[in-house]
Scaffold this motif. Structure first.
Motif, PDB file in Angstrom:
ATOM      1  N   LEU A 109     -54.564 -34.390 -11.904  1.00 11.34           N
ATOM      2  CA  LEU A 109     -54.744 -33.196 -11.075  1.00 11.34           C
ATOM      3  C   LEU A 109     -53.404 -32.594 -10.662  1.00 11.34           C
ATOM      4  O   LEU A 109     -53.271 -31.372 -10.567  1.00 11.34           O
ATOM      5  N   ALA A 110     -52.422 -33.449 -10.436  1.00 11.03           N
ATOM      6  CA  ALA A 110     -51.084 -32.958 -10.106  1.00 11.03           C
ATOM      7  C   ALA A 110     -50.542 -32.123 -11.263  1.00 11.03           C
ATOM      8  O   ALA A 110     -49.954 -31.049 -11.046  1.00 11.03           O
ATOM      9  N   ARG A 111     -50.725 -32.612 -12.474  1.00 11.65           N
ATOM     10  CA  ARG A 111     -50.277 -31.846 -13.635  1.00 11.65           C
ATOM     11  C   ARG A 111     -51.001 -30.503 -13.702  1.00 11.65           C
ATOM     12  O   ARG A 111     -50.385 -29.462 -13.952  1.00 11.65           O
ATOM     13  N   GLU A 112     -52.307 -30.530 -13.486  1.00 16.55           N
ATOM     14  CA  GLU A 112     -53.088 -29.302 -13.574  1.00 16.55           C
ATOM     15  C   GLU A 112     -52.637 -28.291 -12.526  1.00 16.55           C
ATOM     16  O   GLU A 112     -52.451 -27.106 -12.822  1.00 16.55           O
ATOM     17  N   LEU A 113     -52.426 -28.741 -11.298  1.00 13.08           N
ATOM     18  CA  LEU A 113     -51.996 -27.835 -10.233  1.00 13.08           C
ATOM     19  C   LEU A 113     -50.615 -27.252 -10.534  1.00 13.08           C
ATOM     20  O   LEU A 113     -50.373 -26.056 -10.346  1.00 13.08           O
ATOM     21  N   PHE A 114     -49.715 -28.108 -10.998  1.00  9.25           N
ATOM     22  CA  PHE A 114     -48.366 -27.640 -11.313  1.00  9.25           C
ATOM     23  C   PHE A 114     -48.383 -26.606 -12.427  1.00  9.25           C
ATOM     24  O   PHE A 114     -47.768 -25.536 -12.310  1.00  9.25           O
ATOM     25  N   LEU A 115     -49.091 -26.900 -13.513  1.00  4.74           N
ATOM     26  CA  LEU A 115     -49.081 -25.992 -14.656  1.00  4.74           C
ATOM     27  C   LEU A 115     -49.756 -24.662 -14.330  1.00  4.74           C
ATOM     28  O   LEU A 115     -49.300 -23.604 -14.784  1.00  4.74           O
ATOM     29  N   ARG A 116     -50.838 -24.698 -13.576  1.00  4.90           N
ATOM     30  CA  ARG A 116     -51.509 -23.435 -13.234  1.00  4.90           C
ATOM     31  C   ARG A 116     -50.615 -22.568 -12.338  1.00  4.90           C
ATOM     32  O   ARG A 116     -50.521 -21.347 -12.536  1.00  4.90           O
ATOM     33  N   LEU A 117     -49.974 -23.170 -11.357  1.00  7.62           N
ATOM     34  CA  LEU A 117     -49.102 -22.388 -10.477  1.00  7.62           C
ATOM     35  C   LEU A 117     -47.866 -21.908 -11.231  1.00  7.62           C
ATOM     36  O   LEU A 117     -47.382 -20.788 -11.015  1.00  7.62           O
ATOM     37  N   LEU A 118     -47.351 -22.740 -12.139  1.00  3.17           N
ATOM     38  CA  LEU A 118     -46.223 -22.314 -12.964  1.00  3.17           C
ATOM     39  C   LEU A 118     -46.612 -21.116 -13.824  1.00  3.17           C
ATOM     40  O   LEU A 118     -45.838 -20.154 -13.961  1.00  3.17           O
ATOM     41  N   ALA A 134     -39.126 -13.819  -3.627  1.00  4.20           N
ATOM     42  CA  ALA A 134     -39.655 -13.835  -4.992  1.00  4.20           C
ATOM     43  C   ALA A 134     -40.532 -15.077  -5.164  1.00  4.20           C
ATOM     44  O   ALA A 134     -41.385 -15.368  -4.313  1.00  4.20           O
ATOM     45  N   TRP A 135     -40.314 -15.816  -6.263  1.00  3.73           N
ATOM     46  CA  TRP A 135     -41.160 -16.999  -6.498  1.00  3.73           C
ATOM     47  C   TRP A 135     -40.436 -18.302  -6.201  1.00  3.73           C
ATOM     48  O   TRP A 135     -40.908 -19.369  -6.571  1.00  3.73           O
ATOM     49  N   LEU A 136     -39.292 -18.250  -5.527  1.00  8.55           N
ATOM     50  CA  LEU A 136     -38.553 -19.472  -5.228  1.00  8.55           C
ATOM     51  C   LEU A 136     -39.414 -20.477  -4.486  1.00  8.55           C
ATOM     52  O   LEU A 136     -39.496 -21.659  -4.859  1.00  8.55           O
ATOM     53  N   ASN A 137     -40.052 -20.049  -3.423  1.00 12.53           N
ATOM     54  CA  ASN A 137     -40.852 -20.972  -2.614  1.00 12.53           C
ATOM     55  C   ASN A 137     -42.111 -21.418  -3.340  1.00 12.53           C
ATOM     56  O   ASN A 137     -42.510 -22.588  -3.260  1.00 12.53           O
ATOM     57  N   TRP A 138     -42.750 -20.492  -4.058  1.00  7.63           N
ATOM     58  CA  TRP A 138     -43.974 -20.854  -4.777  1.00  7.63           C
ATOM     59  C   TRP A 138     -43.690 -21.860  -5.884  1.00  7.63           C
ATOM     60  O   TRP A 138     -44.490 -22.779  -6.125  1.00  7.63           O
ATOM     61  N   LEU A 139     -42.564 -21.708  -6.552  1.00  5.44           N
ATOM     62  CA  LEU A 139     -42.228 -22.653  -7.603  1.00  5.44           C
ATOM     63  C   LEU A 139     -41.853 -24.012  -7.014  1.00  5.44           C
ATOM     64  O   LEU A 139     -42.141 -25.064  -7.604  1.00  5.44           O
ATOM     65  N   THR A 140     -41.226 -24.007  -5.845  1.00 10.37           N
ATOM     66  CA  THR A 140     -40.943 -25.275  -5.166  1.00 10.37           C
ATOM     67  C   THR A 140     -42.239 -25.964  -4.750  1.00 10.37           C
ATOM     68  O   THR A 140     -42.366 -27.185  -4.847  1.00 10.37           O
ATOM     69  N   VAL A 141     -43.219 -25.193  -4.293  1.00  5.91           N
ATOM     70  CA  VAL A 141     -44.531 -25.756  -3.990  1.00  5.91           C
ATOM     71  C   VAL A 141     -45.143 -26.372  -5.241  1.00  5.91           C
ATOM     72  O   VAL A 141     -45.722 -27.468  -5.202  1.00  5.91           O
ATOM     73  N   ALA A 142     -45.040 -25.686  -6.371  1.00  7.16           N
ATOM     74  CA  ALA A 142     -45.582 -26.223  -7.622  1.00  7.16           C
ATOM     75  C   ALA A 142     -44.945 -27.556  -7.972  1.00  7.16           C
ATOM     76  O   ALA A 142     -45.629 -28.507  -8.386  1.00  7.16           O
ATOM     77  N   LEU A 143     -43.631 -27.652  -7.830  1.00 11.55           N
ATOM     78  CA  LEU A 143     -42.942 -28.921  -8.111  1.00 11.55           C
ATOM     79  C   LEU A 143     -43.415 -30.023  -7.169  1.00 11.55           C
ATOM     80  O   LEU A 143     -43.590 -31.179  -7.577  1.00 11.55           O
ATOM     81  N   ALA A 144     -43.619 -29.677  -5.903  1.00 14.60           N
ATOM     82  CA  ALA A 144     -44.094 -30.676  -4.945  1.00 14.60           C
ATOM     83  C   ALA A 144     -45.521 -31.115  -5.261  1.00 14.60           C
ATOM     84  O   ALA A 144     -45.881 -32.288  -5.074  1.00 14.60           O
TER      85      ALA A 144
END
Length: 503
Positions: A11-20, A253-263
């Motif tokens: 699920l972590a992979r799925e969440l990361f890839l979708r947000l990415l 921009a997407w700095l924070n959203w991409l950091t959320v994806a990594l987390a």
């Protein structure tokens, strides 16, 4: 080799890839909508001029083989369609190799855009998207268990993002050590959001608590990412909470959203089961040998290239938002090493009268502060590149010199591509005779001022940034006639960092 598989992170992979994929959508959408005025053949910093000076080895891009505005638009739109398909889950419907190729193509297309984007793309979040996008290629799809090596590389990336930002603050402006930077930051950040006025007026003790919490989350918590679960997941959740706070307080921009994806990629199903009804982890077939070889090879490449970013972290002369290779595979990050105490804004104006006696009317931008009664809007994760660069122009006029006069020249001819980047053109029927730029000191109003005037901002004129100028004086900066034969290529400087980028 079973230890290389980590089904508990499905699920972590799925969440990361979708947000990415969503972030990729924003990046390609911004490229498609903004490139003609910024980088197109008739743009302020034309890509053909850049390509004439910078060879492929310094800025790998498919545009070195051929450039046209039509091809650029095709690349941006193709990237947008591919990222939308991946957001919808297309990768899980494909064989493993095809899914990897799809992510790799997306990365290559965006690399071609970034490496020719010059000043407009000299932001840390561009490199962050490319580095995360390269790792996504090796994460696989539903046909294989998530590879543990790539998951650890994502943690290493998240560590550098957070710890690098924490160190640059601690080493930079003394107000971070005194816990007073947030007295000013919400007001002076590049592009405030709709809640920034309210964040700015929080009690000062709460601002100090914000700064102290930031130091804890960025300087101490990142080390917990490498500890066993559930400690690593708890650390990631703290990072997500602070990123959501930043998302609410401004437009980055997407700095924070991409950091959320990594987390999100750190969260195992055990952690997610605390709040979600998740069934047992599925049983995956063994990973193909060729896939394990590719994952291991890329992990070794990342580790080898991590030497300079790691050395940069411990250096007293730490650099932020630097790419250590032309492919942006392993980079250094950081944000707001210093904070402005005063907000300056450049306001562009035009007049129909060559003598300036007909009155001056203001151009309005969609995101940057301008009209005093207009509440700042929320745009992130979408990125308004011209609005952001106008903030830098107010800080460093010399930095903006390559594109600022071309911008004024395009206003003097009502260039449609440029006007599409603005919120309001006060001269819709015919272009102005003169334009000028004035520098103002902006500040948020307080509560009584807001109630009395309805204005979110107050401003005071400082000086003229650019005296009134007409098209004749800016003729060489004006966009070329699209029906004319292209002139020979000339050179354009390729800055890699913004002045005040540590702000």
């Amino acid at each position: 080799m079973a230890w290389l598989a980590a089904p508990e992170y499905r699920l972590a992979r799925e969440l990361f890839l979708r947000l990415l994929a969503l972030v990729y959508c924003c990046g390609f959408l911004a490229a498609a909508r903004q490139f003609r005025a910024l980088l197109g053949s008739r743009g302020m910093l034309p890509i053909p001029r850049f390509l004439a000076r910078v060879p492929f080895r310094r800025a790998p891009s498919l545009f070195h083989w051929h450039y046209s505005d039509r091809l650029y638009a095709a690349v941006a739109r193709t990237g947008l369609l591919l990222s939308a398909a991946l957001l919808a889950g297309a990768a899980d419907l494909l064989p493993l190799g095809a899914a990897m190729a799809l992510w790799a193509l997306l990365w290559a297309l965006y690399l071609s855009i970034v490496n020719t984007g010059q000043t407009w793309y000299a932001f840390g979040w561009e490199s962050l998207l490319l580095e995360a996008g390269a790792l996504a290629v090796f994460l696989g799809n539903d046909r294989v268990a998530p590879p543990l090596l790539v998951l650890w590389l994502l943690r290493w990336l998240l560590f550098r993002v957070e710890f690098g930002a924490g160190l640059i603050k601690w080493r930079g402006d003394a107000c971070w050590r005194k816990l007073t930077c947030l007295y000013h930051h919400h007001e002076t950040q590049p592009m405030p959001g709709p809640l920034s006025w309210f964040f700015h007026h929080l009690p000062r003790p709460l601002h100090k608590a914000e700064a102290a919490a930031n130091h804890v989350v960025q300087l101490a918590v990142p080390f917990a990412l490498f500890l066993p679960q559930p400690i690593a997941s708890d650390a990631a959740l703290l990072m997500i909470a602070t990123q959501l706070w930043l998302i609410a307080s401004g437009n980055f921009a997407w700095l924070n959203w991409l950091t959320v994806a990594l987390a999100l990629a750190v969260l195992d199903t055990g952690t997610l089961r605390r709040v979600l009804p998740i069934g047992p982890d599925p049983h995956y077939p063994g990973q193909p040998v060729w896939y394990r070889v590719l994952v291991a090879a890329y992990a070794l490449l990342v580790l080898a290239r991590s030497w300079q970013p790691a050395r940069n972290l411990v250096s007293p002369r730490q650099q932020m938002n630097r790419s250590w290779d032309r492919l942006h595979l392993v980079n250094s990050y950081g944000a707001f090493g210093s904070v402005n105490r005063t907000r300056y804004e450049i306001v562009l104006e035009g007049t129909r009268d060559v003598h300036g006696t007909d009155g001056w009317q203001e151009y309005e931008f969609p995101g940057k502060p301008g009209e005093l009664r207009r509440l700042p809007r929320q745009f992130a994760p979408y990125h308004l590149r011209l609005d952001w660069l106008m903030w830098f122009a107010a800080i460093s006029p010399s930095y903006a010199r390559p594109w600022f006069l071309p911008l004024l020249a395009r206003l003097l001819v009502n260039d449609p591509d440029t006007l599409r980047l603005l919120r309001r053109n006060p001269f819709p029927d015919a272009p102005p005779a003169l334009v000028r730029a004035r520098l103002y000191r902006y500040r948020f109003t307080d509560g009584p001022e807001l109630r009395a005037t309805g204005a979110w901002w107050h401003r005071d004129h400082v000086r003229d940034h650019q005296p009134p100028v007409g098209l004749a004086a800016l003729r060489r900066h004006a966009p070329p006639d699209p029906t004319a034969r292209p002139a020979g290529r000339d050179s354009t400087r390729h800055p890699t960092r913004h002045p005040g980028e540590d702000r």
